[in-house]
Write a protein that holds these residues in place. Sequence first.
Motif, PDB file in Angstrom:
ATOM      1  N   ARG A  30       0.834  -1.189   0.000  1.00 32.25           N
ATOM      2  CA  ARG A  30       0.000   0.000   0.000  1.00 32.25           C
ATOM      3  C   ARG A  30       0.869   1.238   0.000  1.00 32.25           C
ATOM      4  O   ARG A  30       1.927   1.269   0.617  1.00 32.25           O
ATOM      5  CB  ARG A  30      -0.918  -0.008   1.221  1.00 32.25           C
ATOM      6  CG  ARG A  30      -2.176  -0.840   0.930  1.00 32.25           C
ATOM      7  CD  ARG A  30      -3.003  -1.031   2.138  1.00 32.25           C
ATOM      8  NE  ARG A  30      -3.303   0.264   2.761  1.00 32.25           N
ATOM      9  CZ  ARG A  30      -3.800   0.370   3.980  1.00 32.25           C
ATOM     10  NH1 ARG A  30      -4.025  -0.706   4.700  1.00 32.25           N
ATOM     11  NH2 ARG A  30      -4.060   1.547   4.473  1.00 32.25           N
ATOM     12  N   ALA A  31       0.414   2.255  -0.715  1.00 30.86           N
ATOM     13  CA  ALA A  31       1.117   3.536  -0.718  1.00 30.86           C
ATOM     14  C   ALA A  31       1.191   4.041   0.723  1.00 30.86           C
ATOM     15  O   ALA A  31       0.302   3.765   1.527  1.00 30.86           O
ATOM     16  CB  ALA A  31       0.371   4.533  -1.606  1.00 30.86           C
ATOM     17  N   ALA A  32       2.275   4.770   1.030  1.00 25.72           N
ATOM     18  CA  ALA A  32       2.530   5.128   2.431  1.00 25.72           C
ATOM     19  C   ALA A  32       1.985   6.491   2.832  1.00 25.72           C
ATOM     20  O   ALA A  32       1.771   6.749   4.008  1.00 25.72           O
ATOM     21  CB  ALA A  32       4.033   5.076   2.701  1.00 25.72           C
ATOM     22  N   LEU A  33       1.770   7.376   1.872  1.00 27.68           N
ATOM     23  CA  LEU A  33       1.455   8.767   2.216  1.00 27.68           C
ATOM     24  C   LEU A  33      -0.041   9.018   2.323  1.00 27.68           C
ATOM     25  O   LEU A  33      -0.580   9.834   1.632  1.00 27.68           O
ATOM     26  CB  LEU A  33       2.056   9.727   1.177  1.00 27.68           C
ATOM     27  CG  LEU A  33       3.562   9.646   0.964  1.00 27.68           C
ATOM     28  CD1 LEU A  33       3.993  10.625  -0.106  1.00 27.68           C
ATOM     29  CD2 LEU A  33       4.325   9.919   2.254  1.00 27.68           C
ATOM     30  N   GLY A  34      -0.735   8.295   3.153  1.00 30.82           N
ATOM     31  CA  GLY A  34      -2.171   8.377   3.433  1.00 30.82           C
ATOM     32  C   GLY A  34      -2.958   9.602   3.009  1.00 30.82           C
ATOM     33  O   GLY A  34      -2.988   9.985   1.839  1.00 30.82           O
ATOM     34  N   GLY A  35      -3.598  10.232   3.964  1.00 31.76           N
ATOM     35  CA  GLY A  35      -4.641  11.221   3.742  1.00 31.76           C
ATOM     36  C   GLY A  35      -4.262  12.406   2.869  1.00 31.76           C
ATOM     37  O   GLY A  35      -5.028  12.800   2.001  1.00 31.76           O
TER      38      GLY A  35
END
Length: 322
Positions: free
Chosen positions: A300-305
Amino acid sequence: VTGFVLGIDVGGTTVKAGLVGRDGAITAVRSVSSRLGGPRSFRRALEQLVAEVLAQMPPGAAVAAAGMGCKGRIDTAAARVRSLPGEFRYLEGEPLDRWIAGAVGRPVPVRLDNDARTALAGELRWGAARGRRNVALLTLGSGVGGAAFCDGRMLQGHAGAAGHLGHVTVDVEGPHCSCGNRGCVEAIFSARAIEGDALAAVRRGCESSLHADFAARPDALTCADVFRAAARGDVVARAIVRRAAGALSAAMAGIAHALDPELFLLGGSIAAAPALIGPLRSDFWRRTERLLGRRIPVRRAALGGEAGIAGAGALAWDAAGE
Ligand SMILES: [Zn+2]
């Protein structure tokens, strides 16, 4: 001088902007509804938004550059939107770089790109793809966006359209897609497609918790409800999710065979859906292990919101030459 760049994210429901530091830290985030109607009101709202963000800057600090991510096909060299289906069509051809520099109040480098490429730029600089040279990214939301970083460069293609990975065909005679093709992964896996499948099942009166919960208010049904019902063991929801996830892993296999990435990243709101990534990974490996001779990591991509602002900030730091 403390350095910042300005990151601007033009999304489906809001336009957001914030300051992004060299370390990727995001501050002073402000947003405005994206229902702006036309280029003039968009420009005014953008100027207001940027002014509010810049007002939060510490004394003595300066903005070194600005970046913007939005949907559609972008001419990155000219910083113009080439084509943008949907409500932001009015931005096509507009001098967004000049509007942004005008809002900042002095000539700063401005870089514009497609939102999925922007997200990947952020992951490469600060997130899950740091130090990588070959990465494919899919953003799983109301549609399916994509970007490909190949041999250390963001893939652009002849007319800047490369990386529309959501429009890889996975079903020759599948559902019609907004792009004009049929059977694109976006027409089967996206939130809109999954919601559509679930609504059809509800309307047919299928025996499912979805029918019990949403027959009286079908408009309230979301993709997240379908994944939740599937995780609880609802047979109808599970079948819908299984078909959609199968389309996604087939698309990922095609992309992997074409691009030979060292890492596959999944971003967007659906990437966090319960029980998606495990089965997806196994199916993807089953399809690709033999030819590629290895199991490509799927993360999953790490840079959330605030990934949109972070990514736009990464573009801006690229533009600033740092
Ligand atoms: Zn398509």
